[in-house]
Design a protein around this motif. Sequence first.
Motif, PDB file in Angstrom:
ATOM      1  N   UNK A 117       0.814  -1.219   0.000  1.00 16.38           N
ATOM      2  CA  UNK A 117       0.000   0.000   0.000  1.00 16.38           C
ATOM      3  C   UNK A 117       0.845   1.265   0.000  1.00 16.38           C
ATOM      4  N   UNK A 118       2.102   1.149   0.355  1.00 11.88           N
ATOM      5  CA  UNK A 118       3.016   2.290   0.406  1.00 11.88           C
ATOM      6  C   UNK A 118       4.190   2.028  -0.548  1.00 11.88           C
ATOM      7  N   UNK A 119       3.920   1.904  -1.857  1.00 15.28           N
ATOM      8  CA  UNK A 119       4.987   1.530  -2.806  1.00 15.28           C
ATOM      9  C   UNK A 119       6.095   2.570  -2.914  1.00 15.28           C
ATOM     10  N   UNK A 120       5.824   3.816  -2.538  1.00 22.80           N
ATOM     11  CA  UNK A 120       6.868   4.838  -2.631  1.00 22.80           C
ATOM     12  C   UNK A 120       8.056   4.477  -1.751  1.00 22.80           C
ATOM     13  N   UNK A 121       7.831   3.790  -0.651  1.00 27.26           N
ATOM     14  CA  UNK A 121       8.936   3.387   0.234  1.00 27.26           C
ATOM     15  C   UNK A 121       9.785   2.304  -0.431  1.00 27.26           C
ATOM     16  N   UNK A 122       9.168   1.408  -1.170  1.00 27.62           N
ATOM     17  CA  UNK A 122       9.911   0.378  -1.902  1.00 27.62           C
ATOM     18  C   UNK A 122      10.760   1.044  -2.985  1.00 27.62           C
ATOM     19  N   UNK A 123      10.156   1.981  -3.706  1.00 30.38           N
ATOM     20  CA  UNK A 123      10.870   2.683  -4.776  1.00 30.38           C
ATOM     21  C   UNK A 123      12.006   3.512  -4.179  1.00 30.38           C
ATOM     22  N   UNK A 124      11.722   4.224  -3.099  1.00 29.39           N
ATOM     23  CA  UNK A 124      12.736   5.046  -2.432  1.00 29.39           C
ATOM     24  C   UNK A 124      13.894   4.173  -1.967  1.00 29.39           C
ATOM     25  N   UNK A 125      13.597   3.032  -1.367  1.00 30.85           N
ATOM     26  CA  UNK A 125      14.636   2.146  -0.867  1.00 30.85           C
ATOM     27  C   UNK A 125      15.484   1.604  -2.019  1.00 30.85           C
ATOM     28  N   UNK A 126      14.854   1.285  -3.140  1.00 27.17           N
ATOM     29  CA  UNK A 126      15.578   0.696  -4.264  1.00 27.17           C
ATOM     30  C   UNK A 126      16.398   1.712  -5.047  1.00 27.17           C
ATOM     31  N   UNK A 127      15.988   2.968  -5.057  1.00 30.96           N
ATOM     32  CA  UNK A 127      16.630   3.941  -5.940  1.00 30.96           C
ATOM     33  C   UNK A 127      17.424   5.025  -5.218  1.00 30.96           C
ATOM     34  N   UNK A 128      17.294   5.147  -3.937  1.00 33.23           N
ATOM     35  CA  UNK A 128      17.968   6.210  -3.201  1.00 33.23           C
ATOM     36  C   UNK A 128      19.477   5.994  -3.201  1.00 33.23           C
ATOM     37  N   UNK A 129      20.231   7.077  -3.387  1.00 39.17           N
ATOM     38  CA  UNK A 129      21.692   7.009  -3.338  1.00 39.17           C
ATOM     39  C   UNK A 129      22.144   6.605  -1.939  1.00 39.17           C
ATOM     40  N   UNK A 130      21.485   7.186  -0.948  1.00 40.02           N
ATOM     41  CA  UNK A 130      21.794   6.846   0.437  1.00 40.02           C
ATOM     42  C   UNK A 130      20.613   6.064   0.983  1.00 40.02           C
ATOM     43  N   UNK A 131      20.792   4.768   1.143  1.00 35.79           N
ATOM     44  CA  UNK A 131      19.694   3.922   1.618  1.00 35.79           C
ATOM     45  C   UNK A 131      19.698   3.900   3.140  1.00 35.79           C
ATOM     46  N   UNK A 132      18.520   3.993   3.718  1.00 36.85           N
ATOM     47  CA  UNK A 132      18.380   3.972   5.170  1.00 36.85           C
ATOM     48  C   UNK A 132      18.449   2.524   5.630  1.00 36.85           C
ATOM     49  N   UNK A 133      19.401   2.226   6.485  1.00 38.96           N
ATOM     50  CA  UNK A 133      19.583   0.866   6.981  1.00 38.96           C
ATOM     51  C   UNK A 133      18.364   0.318   7.701  1.00 38.96           C
ATOM     52  N   UNK A 134      17.506   1.208   8.207  1.00 41.09           N
ATOM     53  CA  UNK A 134      16.297   0.764   8.900  1.00 41.09           C
ATOM     54  C   UNK A 134      15.369   0.004   7.962  1.00 41.09           C
ATOM     55  N   UNK A 135      15.500   0.212   6.641  1.00 44.64           N
ATOM     56  CA  UNK A 135      14.648  -0.484   5.676  1.00 44.64           C
ATOM     57  C   UNK A 135      15.306  -1.741   5.112  1.00 44.64           C
ATOM     58  N   UNK A 136      16.439  -2.133   5.679  1.00 45.37           N
ATOM     59  CA  UNK A 136      17.132  -3.339   5.221  1.00 45.37           C
ATOM     60  C   UNK A 136      16.799  -4.496   6.167  1.00 45.37           C
ATOM     61  N   UNK A 137      15.996  -5.456   5.690  1.00 44.30           N
ATOM     62  CA  UNK A 137      15.608  -6.565   6.576  1.00 44.30           C
ATOM     63  C   UNK A 137      16.796  -7.376   7.099  1.00 44.30           C
ATOM     64  N   UNK A 138      17.925  -7.339   6.401  1.00 48.07           N
ATOM     65  CA  UNK A 138      19.098  -8.085   6.861  1.00 48.07           C
ATOM     66  C   UNK A 138      19.670  -7.483   8.142  1.00 48.07           C
ATOM     67  N   UNK A 139      19.612  -6.160   8.260  1.00 48.11           N
ATOM     68  CA  UNK A 139      20.145  -5.513   9.461  1.00 48.11           C
ATOM     69  C   UNK A 139      19.051  -5.117  10.448  1.00 48.11           C
TER      70      UNK A 139
END
Length: 190
Positions: A117-139
């Motif tokens: 329902x919030x696809x902008x966060x998926x797009x932001x995470x995939x395309x942002x130059x600086x990715x926020x580690x909080x959105x990385x399920x591995x960490x």
Amino acid sequence: PAALAGPTAPGARRPAGPGSDCLSCHQPLVAGRKVVHPPVKNGLCLGCHAPASQTEHRFGWQAEGKAMCRQCHAPRDVEKVKHNPVTEGLCLYCHDPHASDHHARLRLTIFQTCTQCHPSKRIQDATSHTRHGALDPATNPLVCVACHDPHQSDHEKRLKQWPPMNVCLTCHDRPVQAQDRLLLDMKAWL
């Protein structure tokens, strides 16, 4: 109540017990799943399902929408900022009522659930130059729900703490390794 037809073997007898023998035919609902809803695990199927026929293997619901979940779970829509699906009683859109391999019996991972329902966060995470580690399920396995309550909150954007900086400082209270550098301890710096 809406009828639910369950898979039964040809010529199979109608289950007789309060629910314990439901899993003899409906085992695929839970087989191999990591998180099984306790009522399902304990054979309490009739807590949610109601016989809809005296002669056929058909069932309806004991209650509709969020009233079904509220038979056991506390209301999740009493604080100021409510998540719209919660208000509308769409619990089963995110949660599987029987079993799942994901946190809180989600149908998908937390990140997949939120970004449906919030696809902008998926797009932001995939395309942002600086990715926020909080959105990385591995960490951060809790991703979105580490900061936001998925149901309700008394704070804007359903933040878990207020002011917003307090949310940030739950992780940024020590040096944090980013992709290309070590981030300073923001709590100490502030």
